[in-house]
Design a protein around this motif. Structure first.
Motif, PDB file in Angstrom:
ATOM      1  N   PHE A 179       0.767  -1.219  -0.120  1.00 20.61           N
ATOM      2  CA  PHE A 179      -0.209  -0.345  -0.119  1.00 20.61           C
ATOM      3  C   PHE A 179       0.887   1.300  -0.055  1.00 20.61           C
ATOM      4  O   PHE A 179       0.798   1.919   0.921  1.00 20.61           O
ATOM      5  CB  PHE A 179      -1.004   0.047   1.038  1.00 20.61           C
ATOM      6  N   PRO A 180       1.725   1.483  -1.057  1.00 16.27           N
ATOM      7  CA  PRO A 180       2.433   2.723  -0.963  1.00 16.27           C
ATOM      8  C   PRO A 180       1.582   3.901  -1.428  1.00 16.27           C
ATOM      9  O   PRO A 180       0.538   3.870  -2.290  1.00 16.27           O
ATOM     10  CB  PRO A 180       3.492   2.233  -2.042  1.00 16.27           C
ATOM     11  N   SER A 181       1.948   5.073  -0.957  1.00 15.12           N
ATOM     12  CA  SER A 181       1.319   6.076  -1.441  1.00 15.12           C
ATOM     13  C   SER A 181       1.742   6.630  -2.939  1.00 15.12           C
ATOM     14  O   SER A 181       2.950   5.969  -3.220  1.00 15.12           O
ATOM     15  CB  SER A 181       1.569   7.271  -0.530  1.00 15.12           C
ATOM     16  N   GLU A 182       1.165   7.571  -3.525  1.00 14.78           N
ATOM     17  CA  GLU A 182       1.639   8.095  -4.879  1.00 14.78           C
ATOM     18  C   GLU A 182       2.949   8.719  -4.683  1.00 14.78           C
ATOM     19  O   GLU A 182       3.714   8.466  -5.608  1.00 14.78           O
ATOM     20  CB  GLU A 182       0.416   8.907  -5.563  1.00 14.78           C
ATOM     21  N   ASP A 183       3.169   9.488  -3.805  1.00 18.43           N
ATOM     22  CA  ASP A 183       4.307  10.322  -3.566  1.00 18.43           C
ATOM     23  C   ASP A 183       5.507   9.009  -3.142  1.00 18.43           C
ATOM     24  O   ASP A 183       6.410   9.220  -3.905  1.00 18.43           O
ATOM     25  CB  ASP A 183       4.264  11.105  -2.229  1.00 18.43           C
ATOM     26  N   GLN A 184       5.357   7.990  -2.657  1.00 18.18           N
ATOM     27  CA  GLN A 184       6.307   6.980  -2.240  1.00 18.18           C
ATOM     28  C   GLN A 184       6.706   6.464  -3.578  1.00 18.18           C
ATOM     29  O   GLN A 184       7.788   6.113  -3.693  1.00 18.18           O
ATOM     30  CB  GLN A 184       5.779   6.102  -0.979  1.00 18.18           C
ATOM     31  N   ILE A 185       5.774   6.071  -4.457  1.00 12.92           N
ATOM     32  CA  ILE A 185       5.928   5.468  -5.742  1.00 12.92           C
ATOM     33  C   ILE A 185       7.011   6.211  -6.710  1.00 12.92           C
ATOM     34  O   ILE A 185       7.918   6.030  -7.315  1.00 12.92           O
ATOM     35  CB  ILE A 185       4.713   5.388  -6.460  1.00 12.92           C
ATOM     36  N   ALA A 186       6.528   7.828  -6.488  1.00 16.37           N
ATOM     37  CA  ALA A 186       7.433   8.765  -7.219  1.00 16.37           C
ATOM     38  C   ALA A 186       8.807   8.566  -6.527  1.00 16.37           C
ATOM     39  O   ALA A 186       9.874   8.646  -7.396  1.00 16.37           O
ATOM     40  CB  ALA A 186       6.741  10.032  -7.236  1.00 16.37           C
ATOM     41  N   LYS A 187       8.910   8.532  -5.402  1.00 16.81           N
ATOM     42  CA  LYS A 187      10.423   8.368  -4.761  1.00 16.81           C
ATOM     43  C   LYS A 187      10.953   7.168  -5.077  1.00 16.81           C
ATOM     44  O   LYS A 187      12.166   7.186  -5.097  1.00 16.81           O
ATOM     45  CB  LYS A 187      10.008   8.665  -3.390  1.00 16.81           C
ATOM     46  N   MET A 188      10.345   6.107  -5.058  1.00 18.76           N
ATOM     47  CA  MET A 188      10.981   4.957  -5.683  1.00 18.76           C
ATOM     48  C   MET A 188      11.737   5.108  -6.980  1.00 18.76           C
ATOM     49  O   MET A 188      12.905   4.778  -7.238  1.00 18.76           O
ATOM     50  CB  MET A 188       9.949   3.716  -5.946  1.00 18.76           C
ATOM     51  N   ASN A 189      11.032   5.823  -7.957  1.00 13.96           N
ATOM     52  CA  ASN A 189      11.744   6.144  -9.010  1.00 13.96           C
ATOM     53  C   ASN A 189      13.036   7.056  -9.095  1.00 13.96           C
ATOM     54  O   ASN A 189      14.066   6.857  -9.567  1.00 13.96           O
ATOM     55  CB  ASN A 189      10.790   6.812 -10.191  1.00 13.96           C
ATOM     56  N   ARG A 190      12.989   8.013  -7.978  1.00  9.81           N
ATOM     57  CA  ARG A 190      13.973   8.976  -7.716  1.00  9.81           C
ATOM     58  C   ARG A 190      15.004   8.240  -7.110  1.00  9.81           C
ATOM     59  O   ARG A 190      16.300   8.346  -7.486  1.00  9.81           O
ATOM     60  CB  ARG A 190      13.524  10.054  -7.059  1.00  9.81           C
ATOM     61  N   VAL A 191      14.886   7.416  -6.268  1.00 11.44           N
ATOM     62  CA  VAL A 191      16.013   6.813  -5.333  1.00 11.44           C
ATOM     63  C   VAL A 191      16.421   5.537  -5.784  1.00 11.44           C
ATOM     64  O   VAL A 191      17.410   4.995  -5.517  1.00 11.44           O
ATOM     65  CB  VAL A 191      15.333   6.428  -3.787  1.00 11.44           C
ATOM     66  N   GLY A 192      15.767   4.841  -6.868  1.00 10.81           N
ATOM     67  CA  GLY A 192      16.228   3.748  -7.561  1.00 10.81           C
ATOM     68  C   GLY A 192      15.867   2.405  -6.691  1.00 10.81           C
ATOM     69  O   GLY A 192      16.634   1.617  -6.259  1.00 10.81           O
ATOM     70  N   VAL A 193      14.470   2.425  -6.167  1.00 10.58           N
ATOM     71  CA  VAL A 193      14.053   1.253  -5.480  1.00 10.58           C
ATOM     72  C   VAL A 193      12.867   0.374  -6.540  1.00 10.58           C
ATOM     73  O   VAL A 193      12.157   1.284  -6.953  1.00 10.58           O
ATOM     74  CB  VAL A 193      13.312   1.751  -4.141  1.00 10.58           C
ATOM     75  N   VAL A 194      12.978  -0.985  -6.569  1.00  7.53           N
ATOM     76  CA  VAL A 194      12.078  -1.470  -7.429  1.00  7.53           C
ATOM     77  C   VAL A 194      11.075  -2.470  -6.352  1.00  7.53           C
ATOM     78  O   VAL A 194      11.750  -3.228  -5.505  1.00  7.53           O
ATOM     79  CB  VAL A 194      12.874  -2.679  -8.214  1.00  7.53           C
ATOM     80  N   PRO A 195       9.927  -2.237  -6.537  1.00  2.31           N
ATOM     81  CA  PRO A 195       8.844  -3.156  -5.864  1.00  2.31           C
ATOM     82  C   PRO A 195       8.867  -4.296  -6.533  1.00  2.31           C
ATOM     83  O   PRO A 195       8.735  -4.444  -7.795  1.00  2.31           O
ATOM     84  CB  PRO A 195       7.684  -2.440  -5.838  1.00  2.31           C
ATOM     85  N   VAL A 196       8.630  -5.274  -5.432  1.00  2.00           N
ATOM     86  CA  VAL A 196       8.445  -6.749  -6.249  1.00  2.00           C
ATOM     87  C   VAL A 196       7.100  -7.418  -5.677  1.00  2.00           C
ATOM     88  O   VAL A 196       7.109  -8.033  -4.462  1.00  2.00           O
ATOM     89  CB  VAL A 196       9.762  -7.467  -5.746  1.00  2.00           C
ATOM     90  N   PRO A 197       6.027  -7.180  -6.104  1.00  2.00           N
ATOM     91  CA  PRO A 197       4.591  -7.534  -5.580  1.00  2.00           C
ATOM     92  C   PRO A 197       4.515  -8.988  -6.408  1.00  2.00           C
ATOM     93  O   PRO A 197       5.131  -9.610  -7.172  1.00  2.00           O
ATOM     94  CB  PRO A 197       3.790  -6.379  -6.122  1.00  2.00           C
ATOM     95  N   GLN A 198       3.251  -9.540  -5.925  1.00  3.22           N
ATOM     96  CA  GLN A 198       2.717 -10.683  -6.421  1.00  3.22           C
ATOM     97  C   GLN A 198       1.313 -10.580  -6.959  1.00  3.22           C
ATOM     98  O   GLN A 198       0.290 -10.700  -5.857  1.00  3.22           O
ATOM     99  CB  GLN A 198       2.954 -12.092  -5.479  1.00  3.22           C
ATOM    100  N   PRO A 199       0.953 -10.342  -8.254  1.00  2.00           N
ATOM    101  CA  PRO A 199      -0.471 -10.245  -8.390  1.00  2.00           C
ATOM    102  C   PRO A 199      -1.512 -11.101  -8.149  1.00  2.00           C
ATOM    103  O   PRO A 199      -2.662 -10.951  -8.145  1.00  2.00           O
ATOM    104  CB  PRO A 199      -0.384  -9.777  -9.933  1.00  2.00           C
ATOM    105  N   MET A 200      -1.154 -12.391  -8.004  1.00  2.00           N
ATOM    106  CA  MET A 200      -2.149 -13.464  -7.840  1.00  2.00           C
ATOM    107  C   MET A 200      -2.486 -13.218  -6.534  1.00  2.00           C
ATOM    108  O   MET A 200      -3.575 -13.669  -6.183  1.00  2.00           O
ATOM    109  CB  MET A 200      -1.350 -15.014  -8.128  1.00  2.00           C
ATOM    110  N   GLN A 201      -2.013 -12.531  -5.431  1.00  2.00           N
ATOM    111  CA  GLN A 201      -2.565 -12.320  -4.204  1.00  2.00           C
ATOM    112  C   GLN A 201      -3.777 -11.263  -4.467  1.00  2.00           C
ATOM    113  O   GLN A 201      -4.760 -11.612  -3.564  1.00  2.00           O
ATOM    114  CB  GLN A 201      -1.385 -11.691  -3.285  1.00  2.00           C
ATOM    115  N   VAL A 202      -3.614 -10.370  -5.381  1.00  2.00           N
ATOM    116  CA  VAL A 202      -4.772  -9.509  -5.693  1.00  2.00           C
ATOM    117  C   VAL A 202      -5.864 -10.562  -6.076  1.00  2.00           C
ATOM    118  O   VAL A 202      -7.094 -10.269  -5.692  1.00  2.00           O
ATOM    119  CB  VAL A 202      -4.513  -8.541  -6.893  1.00  2.00           C
ATOM    120  N   HIS A 203      -5.788 -11.434  -6.830  1.00  2.00           N
ATOM    121  CA  HIS A 203      -6.728 -12.427  -7.124  1.00  2.00           C
ATOM    122  C   HIS A 203      -7.386 -13.222  -6.409  1.00  2.00           C
ATOM    123  O   HIS A 203      -8.810 -13.290  -6.190  1.00  2.00           O
ATOM    124  CB  HIS A 203      -6.131 -13.340  -8.524  1.00  2.00           C
TER     125      HIS A 203
END
Length: 544
Positions: free
Chosen positions: A383-407
């Motif tokens: 549950f990252p915020s939109e600001d945090q997602i933008a920061k991931m791009n700036r800082v060079g951090v890659v999220p690793v989720p699992q979409p089947m958990q959404v399903h």
């Protein structure tokens, strides 16, 4: 490594280079464990150094072997071997399934995997009293679908010395009745209490997956997990939590010729001082098996409702707040230490606050020592915020989720958290912010099925057929590169993830072309063969 030359013709050949849709040569040659040539059949035949063997795809699709950036081989083997509780609708169902296993196997512990309290009619975890109905003389241990904890019977509580006087460890959970007596639900760091006197201990550095078992059983579970990955077309994995138990199992498999997948290992942060004392300040290994970095935990599990996601309840229902494994300063020190050593970090963080802790720590570490070559990760990143997602791009951090958990779990999150629950694993926001889209399984939390997972990343379809977050789907190109080229890049493997000339000959053959097939056909796409380093290692009859 094989030196045999093999030519593939007779079906769509998807290279997954820069232009995924346009690249479809009629023939591909592998030789010496790598892609030697692509083009016409005459072109590739002339490029072979030895007489090639020919494989007729017969309409099947050839594409790069899948890369699963977050999985657990031995834990997955356990999930396949133990009683499958994933379809249980009531606690009575669980008890009946376990009783059947107890009758079939009259000796030893009775173990199950995959229950989810949110799918049980009682809407609670099974208790020791419930599991005593299975046996009052043998250990009964069932692992939650998240892998983060267990429900156990009275025998296990007694054998483990868990009493009313047992303190709940930091980053852990021991459910108790009104008198303080443990009721049999043990989660996260408290699972150290279940591993036995000689078992693996991890402290407040993560959930302890390991119940007592011998080396032969560990090897058997490893092989079960590995075969499942190969059957799913997965040729490379990142094992996202490794202790001395997993490391020994991987080395044993390698030394005895049983290691078929390529494996990148993230050692648990509880062992970071040992890594430093050994001088392990970078990746160590080869193209088949390497120590890749350090795994850390910030908070608990969304599925188990132990993640630290704050006050986001819906419909008048209370929301569990969860907990942190570490105080912010302790987590930051661990991340900073790993970064300074030159080790990649992969930190489990689900809630906005723990995600912020990880991003702040990585940003501070990079300011002190840029180390731009280190690709740090946030595992799950629920549950990252939109600001945090933008920061991931700036800082060079890659999220690793699992979409089947959404399903599988999105419906219960929508029910409990409303619109906020639909933001679980916000792939669409990652894509719009230029953050890499990585599709992984977290096996056994979800079964490895990369094309099906890519379909969920595109559609956000839940079991009930709703869309969890209408704006959070990604394009087909991002979803399919999310199971091939993108995770290969994350693992610093430019030789994997595509079938361009010179790349490793890790291949998967499918009965469906995922690049052009209707979206609704992707969930049923089936793997027919899996190849690693130019050798077929799995077909539909099993290991080749």
């Amino acid at each position: 490594m094989t030196s045999d030359a093999v030519i593939f013709t007779g079906g769509p050949i998807r290279l997954f280079g820069p232009d995924m849709e346009a690249e479809a040569p009629p023939a591909l040659l592998i030789e010496g464990g790598r892609v030697r040539a692509v083009g016409t059949e005459a072109d590739v035949r002339s490029a072979a150094h030895s007489a090639p063997r020919e494989v007729d795809l017969d309409g099947r699709t050839l594409m790069p072997g899948f890369v699963d950036a977050h999985a657990h081989t031995i834990l997955h083997g356990s999930g396949l071997d133990w009683v499958d509780l994933s379809d249980a609708k009531t606690i009575g169902d669980l008890v009946a399934l376990l009783q059947r296993r107890a009758e079939e196997n009259p000796d030893g512990a009775i173990r199950g995997y995959g229950y989810d309290q949110s799918k049980l009619a009682e809407r609670r975890h099974p208790s020791a009293a419930d599991l005593d109905e299975v046996s009052r003389t043998r250990p009964v241990q069932i692992q939650h679908a998240s892998g983060h904890g267990y429900a156990v019977n009275t025998v296990v509580l007694q054998d483990s010395g868990i009493t009313a006087g047992t303190p709940t460890p930091e980053g852990g959970r021991i459910d108790r009745d009104n008198a303080g007596k443990p009721v049999g639900v043990i989660f996260d760091s408290a699972c150290d209490l279940l591993t036995g006197a000689e078992g693996v201990k991890v402290g407040n550095h993560g959930p302890n997956f390991h119940l007592p078992m011998g080396n032969d059983e560990i090897a058997r579970l490893f092989d079960l997990g590995q075969q499942s990955f190969l059957a799913a077309g997965i040729t490379t994995i990142c094992d996202a939590q490794v202790t001395e138990l997993e490391m020994a199992a991987y080395l044993d498999a390698r030394d005895n010729g049983r290691l078929k997948v390529r494996a990148h290992l993230m050692y648990l942060s509880s062992k970071i001082d040992q890594l430093r004392n050994l001088g392990l300040v970078s990746r160590l290994g080869d193209d088949r098996l390497e120590l890749h970095g350090v795994k850390l935990y910030a908070d608990g599990s969304v599925i188990a409702r132990t993640a630290y996601i704050g006050d986001h309840h819906c419909c008048g229902k209370p929301s569990p707040k969860g907990y942190l494994y570490h105080e912010p300063r302790e987590l930051a020190d661990l991340i900073t230490t790993a970064h300074a050593m030159g080790l990649r970090t992969a930190t489990h963080a689900q809630g906005e606050e723990p995600i912020g802790m990880v991003l702040d720590a990585i940003e501070a570490a990079r300011k002190t020592n840029p180390r731009s070559n280190l690709r740090h990760r946030i595992e799950h990143c629920g549950f990252p915020s939109e600001d945090q997602i933008a920061k991931m791009n700036r800082v060079g951090v890659v999220p690793v989720p699992q979409p089947m958990q959404v399903h599988l779990y999105g419906d219960s999150l929508l029910e409990e958290y409303g619109e906020y629950g639909g933001r679980f694993y916000p792939y669409g926001s990652f894509e719009r912010n230029g953050v890499p889209v990585v599709v992984s399984s977290d096996a056994p939390v979800t079964m490895p099925a990369p094309v099906r997972a890519a379909w969920v990343a595109m559609t956000r379809a839940t079991l009930a057929g709703t869309a969890a977050g209408d704006t959070q789907g990604v394009t087909r190109a991002s979803a399919l590169t999310g199971i091939t080229r993108t995770p290969a890049h994350l693992l610093d493997r430019p030789d994997l993830g595509s079938l361009e000339v010179g790349r490793r000959a890790d291949l998967v053959l499918l009965d469906t072309d995922p690049v052009t097939a209707p979206v609704d056909a992707l969930p049923t796409a089936a793997v027919t063969e899996t190849w690693v380093a130019g050798e077929r290692v799995w077909n539909q009859q099993g290991i080749a």
